[in-house]
Write an enzyme that holds these catalytic residues in place. Structure first.
Site, PDB file in Angstrom:
ATOM      1  N   ARG A  78       0.770  -1.256  -0.233  1.00  0.00           N
ATOM      2  CA  ARG A  78      -0.095  -0.040  -0.074  1.00  0.00           C
ATOM      3  C   ARG A  78       0.871   1.256  -0.172  1.00  0.00           C
ATOM      4  O   ARG A  78       1.568   1.479   1.059  1.00  0.00           O
ATOM      5  CB  ARG A  78      -0.902  -0.014   1.202  1.00  0.00           C
ATOM      6  N   HIS A 122      -2.751  11.305   0.938  1.00  0.00           N
ATOM      7  CA  HIS A 122      -2.178  11.030   2.250  1.00  0.00           C
ATOM      8  C   HIS A 122      -1.440  12.291   2.799  1.00  0.00           C
ATOM      9  O   HIS A 122      -0.450  12.255   3.141  1.00  0.00           O
ATOM     10  CB  HIS A 122      -1.266   9.756   2.016  1.00  0.00           C
ATOM     11  N   GLU A 167      -7.526   8.701   6.084  1.00  0.00           N
ATOM     12  CA  GLU A 167      -7.851   9.145   7.325  1.00  0.00           C
ATOM     13  C   GLU A 167      -8.553  10.667   7.153  1.00  0.00           C
ATOM     14  O   GLU A 167      -7.818  11.511   7.336  1.00  0.00           O
ATOM     15  CB  GLU A 167      -6.839   9.184   8.179  1.00  0.00           C
ATOM     16  N   ASN A 292      -8.092   1.874   9.471  1.00  0.00           N
ATOM     17  CA  ASN A 292      -6.907   1.938  10.102  1.00  0.00           C
ATOM     18  C   ASN A 292      -7.340   1.886  11.628  1.00  0.00           C
ATOM     19  O   ASN A 292      -8.245   2.830  12.176  1.00  0.00           O
ATOM     20  CB  ASN A 292      -6.372   3.503   9.705  1.00  0.00           C
ATOM     21  N   TYR A 294      -5.467   1.647  15.559  1.00  0.00           N
ATOM     22  CA  TYR A 294      -4.138   1.450  16.485  1.00  0.00           C
ATOM     23  C   TYR A 294      -4.426   1.312  17.897  1.00  0.00           C
ATOM     24  O   TYR A 294      -3.613   0.738  18.578  1.00  0.00           O
ATOM     25  CB  TYR A 294      -3.439   2.832  16.220  1.00  0.00           C
ATOM     26  N   GLU A 352      -4.088  -0.137   7.749  1.00  0.00           N
ATOM     27  CA  GLU A 352      -3.055   0.313   8.606  1.00  0.00           C
ATOM     28  C   GLU A 352      -3.339  -0.342  10.221  1.00  0.00           C
ATOM     29  O   GLU A 352      -4.473  -0.383  10.593  1.00  0.00           O
ATOM     30  CB  GLU A 352      -2.858   1.861   9.015  1.00  0.00           C
TER      31      GLU A 352
END
Length: 443
Positions: A78, A122, A167, A292, A294, A352
């Site tokens: 990616r 991005h 995002e 994504n 985390y 991600e």
């Protein structure tokens, strides 16, 4: 027990992710200035005022970096293409050197049997467009669509998937309301317009790509697990409010064509006139959804500050180098919630997932057993969500390389590959070797 590669379907895709400005070296190849260059040059915004001028010099070293993926048994990569590298002024004159670079990069992926998964934006808004208002300008969706057409005409015949924007919460809220990303504003009106215009740019970009015959199109949204800071009903309400204005802010328009009541409470009075007319294009069907994830964040009510009247509080779980609370169960919850609330059977990809960690130099490689445990635990969470019915088709670790970590400069390290930012020497870490061994264990 930890999951193994055999616990996933044979056609499940494993990859690693990067972003153009964070690794390429934006001073190379005729790329134009971005609002991150300006943001980094402003005192106090970025650690040591570091920027992406050199980064990892992926611009010249991409063959070496792609070899790590090929040699490690990865299926896909990616990457993102930089708007300011393709169109240095954001519009008008094309930088042929930039297009040639992305030509070479995609061809090099294919030569290594890596599926190219492209992200169109991005975070590197060209400075010339930022000067006009950037994501607050009413024409930004059309500017974005024109860039989409230029880069897609060059490499669209060879990429396997395309995401419009990475995002959108970071692009709009973090950059225009919280002020910790470029352009560094703290302004609810700016944020509301950026939120809507990012969504509109996604929709306009999708329309242009469909007109060009492109397939496998999606968007990448960032999420967090949310818990209240205490059992106090006001803290519970604050956590629910954060969930709505973080995890649902973009998904509701994308999949239901409307903003949530919580979003409208804060942003509604400041949305651009006629915003409702854009919702049909914004909510057009996609082919996949990028996730994504985390960390877990905890929130408490705080009536001393305006909407959304909440504050983040520290939790007890282990934390990454970023200070993010590690909570793999949040990923399985998230994927099941997305399936039930929004996407149904639409394929999802973990685009991600990773951790920053100050690994130790062991002499032969960089020891980061904590990172390998993080990966294993989150892969187990992905597998659990699949057992529970979520349609997950791939997982990308963030990131392949240590890189420019935005406002944290070069201090926080997410990579499977250690990068010495003085010599630019690459050294695989323990986590790289452990993951590649895991990927190969298919018997």
């Amino acid at each position: 027990m930890p999951v193994t590669r055999k616990d996933f379907p044979k056609d499940f895709l494993f990859g690693a992710a990067t972003a153009a400005y964070q690794i390429e070296g934006h001073s190379f190849g005729g790329a134009g200035s971005t609002h991150w260059d300006t943001y980094a040059a402003t005192p106090g915004n970025v650690i040591r005022a570091e920027d992406g001028a050199i980064a990892c010099d992926h611009y010249h070293r991409y063959e070496e970096d792609l070899d790590f993926l090929k040699d490690g048994g990865f299926d896909t990569y990616r990457f993102s293409t930089s708007w300011a590298r393709v169109l240095p002024e954001g519009r008008g004159q094309v930088n042929e050197a930039g297009l040639d670079y992305y030509d070479r990069l995609v061809d090099a992926m294919l030569a290594r049997d890596l599926k190219p998964n492209q992200t169109l934006y991005h975070w590197e808004m060209p400075s010339a467009l930022a000067d006009l208002g950037g994501w607050e300008h009413p024409d930004v969706a059309d500017w974005f669509a024109d860039y989409v057409e230029v880069i897609t005409k060059r490499i669209g015949d060879r990429v396997s998937k395309i995401a419009t924007i990475n995002e959108p919460w970071c692009v709009s809220v973090l950059g225009h309301f919280i002020g910790r990303h470029a352009p560094g504003k703290v302004d609810v009106r700016s944020a509301a317009r950026a939120v809507h215009h990012v969504l509109k740019a996604h929709g306009r970009g999708m329309t242009r790509l469909r007109e060009m015959g492109q397939k496998d199109l999606g968007i990448v949204v960032n999420y967090e697990a949310v818990k209240p800071g205490s059992d106090d009903p006001r803290d519970v309400a604050a956590a629910n409010r954060q969930h709505a204005i973080m995890n649902q802010l973009f998904m509701h328009p994308l999949f239901k064509g409307e903003y949530t009541a919580d979003a409208m409470e804060g942003y509604g009075p400041h949305l651009p006139k006629g915003w409702q007319d854009d919702m049909a294009e914004i909510s057009q069907p996609m082919d996949w959804h990028g996730v994504n994830y985390y960390m877990l964040n905890r929130f408490a009510h705080d009536d001393t500050i305006p909407w959304p009247s909440l504050k983040q509080v520290e939790g007890p779980l282990p934390k990454t180098q970023m200070g993010w609370e590690i909570y793999p169960d949040g990923l399985s919850w998230l994927l099941t919630w997305l399936k039930d609330e929004y996407v149904g059977d639409l394929p999802m990809f973990i685009t991600e997932n990773g951790m920053a960690w100050p690994e130790a130099d062991t002499g032969s490689n960089f020891g980061d057993t904590e990172r390998w445990k993080y990966i294993q635990d989150h892969l187990a969470a992905v597998r659990q969500s699949m057992i529970d019915g979520a349609n997950i088709e791939g997982f990308y670790y963030w990131s392949l390389l240590d890189n420019y970590e935005w406002a944290f400069g070069y201090e926080k390290r997410f990579g499977l590959i250690h990068v010495d930012f003085d010599s630019l020497k690459r050294t695989p870490k323990h986590s790289y070797y452990a993951l590649t061994e895991w990927l190969r264990a298919t018997d």
